[in-house]
Every structure is written in structure tokens, then in C-alpha cells.
Design an enzyme around this catalytic site. Structure first.
Site, PDB file in Angstrom:
ATOM      1  N   LYS A 209      -0.745   9.838   2.714  1.00 29.85           N
ATOM      2  CA  LYS A 209      -1.522   8.611   2.583  1.00 29.85           C
ATOM      3  C   LYS A 209      -2.869   8.957   1.977  1.00 29.85           C
ATOM      4  CE  LYS A 209      -1.328   4.226   2.907  1.00 29.85           C
ATOM      5  NZ  LYS A 209      -0.307   3.518   2.142  1.00 29.85           N
ATOM      6  N   SER A 404       3.535   0.341   0.183  1.00 29.26           N
ATOM      7  CA  SER A 404       2.759   0.181   1.410  1.00 29.26           C
ATOM      8  C   SER A 404       2.933  -1.248   1.931  1.00 29.26           C
ATOM      9  CB  SER A 404       1.294   0.541   1.167  1.00 29.26           C
ATOM     10  OG  SER A 404       0.702   1.029   2.351  1.00 29.26           O
TER      11      SER A 404
END
Length: 603
Positions: A209, A404
Site C-alpha cells: 500500500k 482499492s
């Protein structure tokens, strides 16, 4: 009589003259205002009437026999086009919409008046998935037996990829053709932040991430380097395999050209068989005239994408509907303009109208989003669940991005389509809390103080760093949201949570890789998704309706402020615009974010 003359000729007093002038001016002003207002209203109504007349005449444009569809794809390509009844020249042009481009190409294949397509673009202003969708439509068009010619003074790599769908690729003898592979360049702000004495506290789940890495690193982490390298190779593989097939070259030959920069001149492009002929614009048009059996002095009847799209009939004749619901842009909480992003309250309200419509039997959710608010994503996910419980089949069509938060709102669909070069996955969440305390004190000479009834009455944030307890609580929230995210994916895709975690961790995937991982069901475009939705709903005959309703041109003109500012910044800042945009996007979003680490710009 003389007395009367004398009385009438007495000089006017100052008081009387003052009031005469004032009252006269007031009456004149009021009368002038009324006249101007009436004239303005009449002129405005006249403009509206002329615009409507122009719009209707444009919409009823007749396509002449022996016409050629002209594809100039250098303008920015959005998901949907906004129709304009008139032109503002360079100030504001009618934009290109992927919907119109695909519709025009598909309709032209069966239109006897359209004899071929002339592809004329130096660049294609679209991300990989949109570019491939258009190219695939061109490949399908060729089955009609009609020609496609491509010409350009220079080809960027994206434009060349598009051009390889053509029967003939022509390049200016003094032009250029770029063919060197895909790469990602990421900008890092850590040294800038250090110089400004800004503290940034990072909270995330997922080693991949990497959306927050620019704020605490000065280069890519090894995990991020790995995922970016994999992504670049996956995107390049899609491009090079398609080009190899069209140009009858091997993948190894094309990689050798890219690795050694062998295509550094038009003559080399010709000898390497990347193009078919070196020619000037007049020679390209002469070839088209020959194909159309036209004389040298005859004029080619060109019709643009937007002009042609307006001639395509969209009359509804069936009661049963497949609804296409567009969801593009950043995902945010609350209400907002759906033309500028996905706002949870606005989206839910519109989506509820769709699935509560008895005539709508299936829904295609067209997702083109890099993500955003985790809370907003959860609320949209919930509404899709309610649509399914209401008996509606939901199929997702992924565009350039469905990553996402974009994947969050897609994962519980009955079926998911992606393009091979769609960027998806990025299953992970993060939070970032900047503190300006040192910056304000050391750079501006401003200090802050506080009192409160309790220890954490004033939360840590902009004006003081979060303490250990606050940090622990936020990290715990990150973990909870990530657990929910992976559970949503596992349930929607019928996978084990541990497996989802192993392919998650915030890692982005190309659509072709996502297929093998079980994150999507098939490769395909929005038309494939519509056909699948109809199949799942057992529909033989149906019409397609589109949501949300687009703003009309009038609303667009009088609500241009944000677009004007953004366009001006792009023009003035050039490549530095992306520095500004990156900072603005991350710092401008509150709460826990489910967002992919980058936005790709390809020329």
C-alpha cells in the site's frame, strides 16, 4: 400678462433644480433598466432558440454516401461525452467520450454510407484499458471488409498502439515514432516535507500500500518496486502481443526494437515494418480518394465521431431494461457532482432509483475509479448488496481503474469483466495525518496552545502530533477496515480470507493477472458486460438505459469554474501539475482511505 411672464421667468431655486435632476435621473434609470432587462431577456431567449435550432440540426445531420469516419483521438477521452449544440473554439470543445467512440465504430461497421475509417492522431489521451477497448472495436470493425488507414506526423507510443489496428500505417517522412516500453516515474516529497518541518504520521495495512510512500521515503520501497515492475511488464505484454499480431512481427523482435532504440527515424520505422509507407498528409488523402474512387479534385466526406454518434438511433422499444450505472472518479463521502467523482450519498440515491425500477432487470456498474474513502466504499458496497437482494443481476465492467475502493465497490457483483490492462486490486487501506506544528513555529513564528476538559479533548492532527494512544487507536481502525475489506472480497469472490490477504496487502494488478488470481471473471469491455447482464437476467429483447442523467450543456457552461482552474494549472505547471495534484489528493481527503498508489498518464 407681463406679471405672468415675469413670474414664469424667475430663476429656478437650487432646491427645486436638485429635486428635478434627481427625480429625472431616477425615472430615467428605472426606464432604462426596464428596457435593458426586456432586451436582455429577448436576446437570451433568442440565443436559446438558436442554440436549440443548431442543436437539433446537428443531431439530425445526414451522413452522405461514400463517407469516411474520422477518428482524431488526441482530445481527452472521458467515460461519457457531453453533447454541445455549438462550439466555443479552443476555449471549450465538445469532448470525446468512450461511449460515443465505441458506439460510432460499431455502428459504422454496418452503415453502407460509411466506407472506412481514417485514424489521424499524434497521441491518444487515454489510459491503457480505454485505448485497448477502442483498438479492439477497430479490429472488430475490419471484419466488415471496410478499410482503416492511419496517418500521423508523429506517433506517441499510445497512438502507435492504436494505429496498429489499421490496414495501412503512414508516417511523415520527417516525423517520429516512439516505441520504447512502459515505465513508471513516481515523485517523492520527503525531502520537501523535511525542509518545511512538517511531520507526517503514516498508518496503513499492506506492504504494497504505497500511496503514502512519497511522504516518508525518497525512493520506492522494494515491495513497491516489485509491484510496479510487475505491472509495467503486464501492461507492456498486452501491448506488444497485440502489435506483434497486427504487424506480423514476433514479440522478441519488438522487444529488441524497444530495448535498443532501433526506431529512431522514419526510415528505420519503415525498414523495421512498424509502418507501411512514409507519406505526407496530401498523399495519405490521395490514398483514401483512390479507395473511394474519387477524382483528384473531389472532396472526401469526413464525419467526426461526435457528429456520427448523434445520428445513431437510441429509440426505446422494449419494456425490459439493462441499466448502465457509471461510477468514475475518486470515491468521497457525502454529496457531490457525479460528473466530478463518486460521492456516496449522491451515488446511493441514484443507484436506488435504478434497482427499484421494475423495468430494470439487470444492472451494469461501469467502474473507473482509483478508490478513495473506505467509509464511502462500504456504503456503496451495501447498496449493491441491496440491489441483488431486490432480485437484480449486477455485472461490473472495469475501465482504466477499479482499484482499492474501486475494487471494493466491484467485488460483490454477480460477474466482473476487466480489460487485460485494467489496473485493479490494491486491496488495502491507509491513513495519513500531517502535523504543521514545527512548520508554523519555525517557518512562520506561530505557536499553538490548548486546554480541554479531558486528555484528548483536542485531537492530534494538524497542530500537534498524535500521541501513542491516539496512534494505536487509528492503527486499530485501519486493521478493522482492512479485515472488513478482505471479508467483502472473500465473500463476493467465493475465496478464502487468508488467500485474499495474500494477494491483497495493497498490491495492484493488471486485469490479465487479476483473472488468474480470481479477482475478476473474464476479459471484456462494457458491451460484453451488457450482454452478460442480459444473459443472467434471461433477457432476449431489451433496451439499454444510462445513469446518472448527464448535465445538459447549459449547466456545464455556467458551472465551469473548477474545470477552468484545473485546465489553467495543467497548462501553466506542465509536468509539475502532477506534484500539486498528488499532494492535493492525499492531503485533501479525511478519514481512512482505500486508494491506489498512483494515477497513470500515458502519451
Amino acid at each position: 400678462m407681463n406679471e405672468n411672464i415675469e413670474q414664469n421667468s424667475k430663476p429656478e431655486t437650487r432646491s427645486r433644480k436638485f429635486w428635478r435632476v434627481v427625480l429625472g435621473s431616477m425615472v430615467g434609470f428605472v426606464l432604462a433598466s426596464i428596457i435593458v432587462s426586456i432586451l436582455s431577456v429577448l436576446m437570451f431567449l433568442g440565443m436559446i432558440a438558436s442554440f436549440e435550432k443548431l442543436g437539433s440540426s446537428t443531431a439530425s445531420t445526414n451522413v452522405k454516401d461514400n463517407s469516411v469516419l474520422l477518428l482524431d483521438l488526441s482530445a481527452s477521452i472521458n467515460e461519457r461525452a457531453v453533447e454541445m449544440p455549438f462550439s466555443f473554439g479552443d476555449y471549450m470543445q465538445e469532448g470525446l467520450g468512450l461511449n460515443n467512440i465505441l458506439a460510432a465504430i460499431n455502428a459504422a461497421a454496418g452503415d453502407s454510407k460509411i466506407k472506412g475509417i481514417y485514424l489521424k492522431s499524434k497521441t491518444v489521451s487515454a489510459s491503457p484499458a480505454s485505448t485497448k477497448a477502442i483498438r479492439d472495436a477497430l479490429i472488430e470493425f475490419k471484419k466488415s471488409g471496410k478499410f482503416i488507414y492511419s496517418y500521423s506526423d508523429l506517433y506517441t507510443q499510445n497512438a502507435y498502439y492504436m494505429a496498429t489496428a489499421a490496414d495501412k500505417i503512414l508516417l511523415n517522412p520527417s516525423g517520429d515514432l516512439s516505441f520504447r516500453g512502459y515505465a513508471f516515474q513516481l515523485m517523492f516529497y520527503k525531502n520537501l516535507i523535511d525542509k518545511l518541518d512538517v511531520d507526517v504520521q503514516i498508518f496503513r495495512h499492506g506492504q504494497f500500500k504505497s500511496a503514502v510512500e512519497p511522504y516518508f521515503l525518497d525512493k520506492m520501497s522494494e515491495a513497491n518496486r516489485e509491484q510496479m515492475s510487475t505491472l509495467a511488464n503486464s501492461l507492456w505484454t498486452v501491448l506488444v502481443q497485440d502489435v506483434a499480431k497486427s504487424r506480423k512481427l514476433s514479440v522478441d523482435q519488438l522487444n529488441n526494437i524497444a530495448d535498443n532504440l532501433l526506431c529512431s527515424s522514419p526510415q528505420e520505422a519503415l525498414s523495421l515494418k512498424l509502418v507501411d509507407k512514409l507519406a505526407y498528409p496530401d498523399e495519405a488523402e490521395k490514398m483514401i480518394k483512390t479507395k473511394l474512387n474519387l477524382g483528384e479534385k473531389d472532396k472526401i466526406n469526413y464525419v467526426s465521431v461526435n457528429q456520427y454518434a448523434k445520428t445513431i438511433s437510441n429509440k426505446e422499444i422494449n419494456t425490459d431494461k439493462v441499466a448502465v450505472m457509471y461510477a468514475y472518479g475518486n470515491i468521497s463521502d457525502g454529496k457531490g457532482d457525479s460528473e466530478r467523482g463518486i460521492y456516496s450519498e449522491t451515488f446511493v440515491k441514484e443507484f436506488r432509483k435504478v434497482y427499484k425500477n421494475d423495468n430494470v432487470k439487470a444492472i451494469v456498474l461501469r467502474v473507473n475509479s482509483p478508490g478513495g474513502s473506505a467509509l464511502a466504499s462500504e456504503n456503496i458496497w451495501r447498496e449493491i448488496e441491496l440491489a441483488k437482494k431486490a432480485g437484480k443481476k449486477v455485472v461490473v465492467s472495469m475501465g482504466d481503474y477499479a482499484a482499492s475502493g474501486g475494487y471494493y465497490i466491484s467485488c460483490n457483483a454477480d460477474y466482473i469483466f476487466a480489460e487485460p490492462n485494467t489496473i485493479t486490486g490494491s486491496i488495502g487501506v491507509f491513513g495519513m495525518v500531517p502535523s504543521l506544528q514545527k512548520f508554523m513555529k519555525n517557518k512562520l513564528g506561530i505557536t499553538m496552545d490548548e486546554v480541554g476538559s479531558n486528555k484528548h479533548s483536542v485531537p492530534g492532527g494538524l497542530y500537534r502530533p498524535m500521541d501513542e494512544l491516539e496512534s494505536q487507536k487509528l492503527q486499530a481502525s485501519i486493521e478493522d477496515i482492512y479485515a472488513t475489506f478482505t471479508k467483502r472480497v472473500a465473500d463476493g469472490r467465493h475465496l478464502d480470507v487468508a488467500y485474499v490477504d495474500s494477494i491483497g496487502q495493497g498490491r495492484v494488478w493488471a486485469g490479465s493477472d487479476a483473472l488468474g488470481l480470481g479477482l475478476v471473471d473474464a476479459m471484456g469491455n462494457i458491451n460484453d458486460a451488457i450482454a452478460k447482464a442480459a444473459e443472467l437476467a434471461s433477457l432476449d429483447k431489451y433496451d439499454i438505459t444510462y445513469y446518472p442523467a448527464q448535465k445538459d450543456w447549459f449547466s456545464l457552461i455556467f458551472n465551469m469554474k473548477d474545470e477552468e482552474v484545473d485546465a489553467a494549472l495543467r497548462q501553466k505547471m506542465g509536468q509539475f501539475y502532477y506534484l500539486y495534484d498528488g499532494v492535493q489528493q492525499v492531503l485533501g481527503n479525511s478519514g481512512v482511505q482505500a486508494r491506489m498508489p498512483m494515477i497513470i498518464t500515458i502519451e
